[in-house]
Design a protein around this motif. Sequence first.
Motif: not given
Length: 89
Positions: A72-73, A75-78, A81, A83, A86, A88-89
Motif C-alpha cells: 500500500a505504501m 502504491r501511494r508513493s508511485e 498515484a 492521491h 495526505d 495514508p489510505f
Amino acid sequence: MSVRTSRVVNVAADDRTPSYEQAREELTEVVRRLETGGLTLEQSIELWERGEKLAAVCEEWLQGARVKLAAAMARRSEPGAGHGDDAPF
C-alpha cells in the motif's frame, strides 16, 4: 488441573487457521498456565508446543500485514498515484 480441562480454546480443532486475535488470546492463556505452574512435565511440554504453534500463527498474520502495508505504501508513493490528499489510505 489437567490440560484437557483448561480454559484454553483449542482453535485448531476445527481445521482452520485461527484469526490473529484468536491465536494471540489462546497464546496469552497458554503463557499464563505455564507461568502459574503446578503442571506435570508432560502437560508443560504439551502447552509449550501449543504455544510455539500459536506464536507461528501470529507471526504469519503479522508478516502478511507487513506485506500488505508495504504494498500500500509503495502504491501511494508511485508517481501519478492520484492521491491529492495526505491520507495514508
